[in-house]
Scaffold this active site. Structure first.
Site, PDB file in Angstrom:
ATOM      1  N   TYR A  77      -1.652  -1.521  10.548  1.00  0.00           N
ATOM      2  CA  TYR A  77      -1.655  -1.808   9.112  1.00  0.00           C
ATOM      3  C   TYR A  77      -0.339  -1.359   8.476  1.00  0.00           C
ATOM      4  CZ  TYR A  77      -3.460  -1.758   4.257  1.00  0.00           C
ATOM      5  OH  TYR A  77      -3.665  -1.969   2.912  1.00  0.00           O
ATOM      6  N   SER A  96       0.854  -1.194   0.000  1.00  0.00           N
ATOM      7  CA  SER A  96       0.000   0.000   0.000  1.00  0.00           C
ATOM      8  C   SER A  96       0.884   1.236   0.000  1.00  0.00           C
ATOM      9  CB  SER A  96      -0.872   0.000   1.257  1.00  0.00           C
ATOM     10  OG  SER A  96      -1.464   1.265   1.450  1.00  0.00           O
TER      11      SER A  96
HETATM   12  N1  NAP Z   1      -8.816  -1.151  -1.074  1.00  0.00           N
HETATM   13  C1  NAP Z   1      -7.831  -0.309  -0.870  1.00  0.00           C
HETATM   14  O1  NAP Z   1      -8.040   0.922  -0.831  1.00  0.00           O
HETATM   15  C2  NAP Z   1      -6.404  -0.814  -0.752  1.00  0.00           C
HETATM   16  C3  NAP Z   1      -5.364   0.115  -0.837  1.00  0.00           C
HETATM   17  C4  NAP Z   1      -4.037  -0.328  -0.744  1.00  0.00           C
HETATM   18  C5  NAP Z   1      -3.774  -1.675  -0.554  1.00  0.00           C
HETATM   19  N2  NAP Z   1      -4.811  -2.568  -0.454  1.00  0.00           N
HETATM   20  C6  NAP Z   1      -4.465  -3.969  -0.240  1.00  0.00           C
HETATM   21  O2  NAP Z   1      -4.974  -4.737  -1.310  1.00  0.00           O
HETATM   22  C7  NAP Z   1      -5.269  -6.059  -0.855  1.00  0.00           C
HETATM   23  C8  NAP Z   1      -6.697  -6.418  -1.239  1.00  0.00           C
HETATM   24  O3  NAP Z   1      -7.586  -5.495  -0.626  1.00  0.00           O
HETATM   25  P1  NAP Z   1      -9.094  -5.294  -1.139  1.00  0.00           P
HETATM   26  O4  NAP Z   1      -9.358  -3.854  -1.125  1.00  0.00           O
HETATM   27  O5  NAP Z   1      -9.332  -6.084  -2.344  1.00  0.00           O
HETATM   28  O6  NAP Z   1      -9.878  -5.946   0.122  1.00  0.00           O
HETATM   29  P2  NAP Z   1     -11.350  -6.564   0.187  1.00  0.00           P
HETATM   30  O7  NAP Z   1     -12.221  -5.949  -0.817  1.00  0.00           O
HETATM   31  O8  NAP Z   1     -11.751  -6.486   1.627  1.00  0.00           O
HETATM   32  O9  NAP Z   1     -11.086  -8.116  -0.201  1.00  0.00           O
HETATM   33  C9  NAP Z   1     -10.215  -8.841   0.635  1.00  0.00           C
HETATM   34  C10 NAP Z   1      -9.958 -10.204   0.049  1.00  0.00           C
HETATM   35  O10 NAP Z   1      -8.986 -10.846   0.875  1.00  0.00           O
HETATM   36  C11 NAP Z   1      -9.545 -12.041   1.411  1.00  0.00           C
HETATM   37  N3  NAP Z   1      -8.991 -12.271   2.736  1.00  0.00           N
HETATM   38  C12 NAP Z   1      -9.003 -11.481   3.831  1.00  0.00           C
HETATM   39  N4  NAP Z   1      -8.333 -12.067   4.828  1.00  0.00           N
HETATM   40  C13 NAP Z   1      -7.888 -13.253   4.361  1.00  0.00           C
HETATM   41  C14 NAP Z   1      -7.133 -14.313   4.888  1.00  0.00           C
HETATM   42  N5  NAP Z   1      -6.682 -14.319   6.154  1.00  0.00           N
HETATM   43  N6  NAP Z   1      -6.857 -15.380   4.089  1.00  0.00           N
HETATM   44  C15 NAP Z   1      -7.294 -15.444   2.816  1.00  0.00           C
HETATM   45  N7  NAP Z   1      -8.017 -14.461   2.248  1.00  0.00           N
HETATM   46  C16 NAP Z   1      -8.302 -13.383   3.022  1.00  0.00           C
HETATM   47  C17 NAP Z   1     -11.038 -11.866   1.364  1.00  0.00           C
HETATM   48  O11 NAP Z   1     -11.675 -13.146   1.341  1.00  0.00           O
HETATM   49  P3  NAP Z   1     -13.108 -13.368   2.075  1.00  0.00           P
HETATM   50  O12 NAP Z   1     -14.109 -12.543   1.321  1.00  0.00           O
HETATM   51  O13 NAP Z   1     -13.352 -14.838   1.921  1.00  0.00           O
HETATM   52  O14 NAP Z   1     -12.946 -12.911   3.482  1.00  0.00           O
HETATM   53  C18 NAP Z   1     -11.172 -11.104   0.042  1.00  0.00           C
HETATM   54  O15 NAP Z   1     -11.062 -11.981  -1.052  1.00  0.00           O
HETATM   55  C19 NAP Z   1      -5.013  -6.067   0.652  1.00  0.00           C
HETATM   56  O16 NAP Z   1      -3.727  -6.579   0.920  1.00  0.00           O
HETATM   57  C20 NAP Z   1      -5.065  -4.593   1.012  1.00  0.00           C
HETATM   58  O17 NAP Z   1      -4.328  -4.303   2.179  1.00  0.00           O
HETATM   59  C21 NAP Z   1      -6.121  -2.168  -0.548  1.00  0.00           C
END
Ligand code: NAP
Length: 256
Positions: A156, A143
């Site tokens: 985080y 991130s």
């Molecule tokens: N969204 C943002 O603004 C943003 C910005 C920077 C970085 N990121 C990073 O991008 C990545 C994805 O984020 P996102 O926004 O796509 O999140 P999201 O919409 O909340 O989706 C999270 C995904 O991760 C899975 N997950 C969560 N905990 C898990 C675990 N312990 N083991 C296996 N799967 C797990 C969830 O599965 P389930 O549905 O089955 O729980 C879901 O598929 C993360 O690493 C996050 O920190 C996000």
């Protein structure tokens, strides 16, 4: 179909950023293991979308950080799809918005398990197969927050900073074995996590924020997936130990 013959594991591939990456890697020809924690329906939809287009994918429920579940998942992938030569460590959760003075040890542990210790267990388990593959890739989804250290985000930020350090170390260690290791660091992305973050911070939606962002929109999962697809492609054969920020160049202020 530049990834034909390769097998990818995308953790958290069922929703959001991971879903976008799984779809893109499959479109580029990889067989994709779609990992999820508990939303099996969402993972099944990703698999269906991939197979409907002629690709190959299987869903595996296994919380990253749960050693027994991960071991079972890896055995399943090996027999269903073959040796993983491409890992995208994407699964993640946001931390509670508390100041360091109010953050319990358990919260740091929860974030470290998902973002650092679980991924390191996975990497350790996959490395023998990756080393033997000739070309293999690890891409860590981090991130832009690691460079910003915002208030009330320590758990985080610490976790993402730690996995970035591990990724850079791994890149040096595994170069001689053909394993490329890179970091993709998005800013705000339009996902469920992104929606929750902006709602908590200002009571707005991503749709309301789009016009204020570079190029007229908040980053989409496909933008992140494009960078991942490049890093694991032949075009990036000579790229390792690098970090790409995907945020349209950041807010206007940073560009001036
Ligand atoms: N969204 C943002 O603004 C943003 C910005 C920077 C970085 N990121 C990073 O991008 C990545 C994805 O984020 P996102 O926004 O796509 O999140 P999201 O919409 O909340 O989706 C999270 C995904 O991760 C899975 N997950 C969560 N905990 C898990 C675990 N312990 N083991 C296996 N799967 C797990 C969830 O599965 P389930 O549905 O089955 O729980 C879901 O598929 C993360 O690493 C996050 O920190 C996000």
């Amino acid at each position: 179909m530049s990834l034909a013959g390769r097998t990818a594991l995308v953790t958290g591939g069922s929703r959001g950023v991971g879903r976008g990456i799984a779809l893109r890697l499959a479109a580029d020809g990889a067989a994709v293991a779609v990992n999820y924690r508990r939303d099996g329906d969402a993972a099944a939809e990703v698999v269906e979308e991939i197979t409907a287009k002629g690709g190959r994918a299987v869903a595996y429920g296994a919380p990253v950080g749960d050693a027994a579940a991960v071991e079972a998942m890896l055995a399943g992938i090996a027999s269903d799809l073959g040796t993983v030569d491409l890992l995208v460590s994407n699964a993640g959760v946001a931390s509670r918005a508390t100041l360091i003075g109010d953050t319990e040890r358990s919260e740091y542990q929860r974030l470290l398990d998902v973002h650092v210790l679980g991924p390191l267990d996975l990497i350790r388990a996959l490395l023998p197969g990756m080393r033997a593959a000739g070309r293999a890739d690890v891409v860590v989804i981090s991130s832009t927050t690691t460079g910003k250290t915002p208030k009330a985000g320590a758990a985080y930020t610490i976790a993402k900073t730690a996995i970035e350090a591990a990724a850079r170390t791994l890149a040096r260690e595994e170069r001689e074995h053909g394993v490329r290791v890179n970091i993709v660091a998005p800013g705000l992305v339009a996902t469920e996590m992104g929606e929750r973050l902006v709602r908590a911070a200002g009571g707005v939606t991503i749709a309301e924020l789009d016009a204020e962002y570079p190029f007229g929109r908040v980053t989409r999962p496909a933008d992140v997936a494009g960078a991942v697809a490049f890093l694991v492609s032949q075009d990036a054969e000579h790229v390792t130990g690098q970090r790409i920020e995907i945020d349209g160049g950041g807010p206007d202020r940073a560009l001036r």
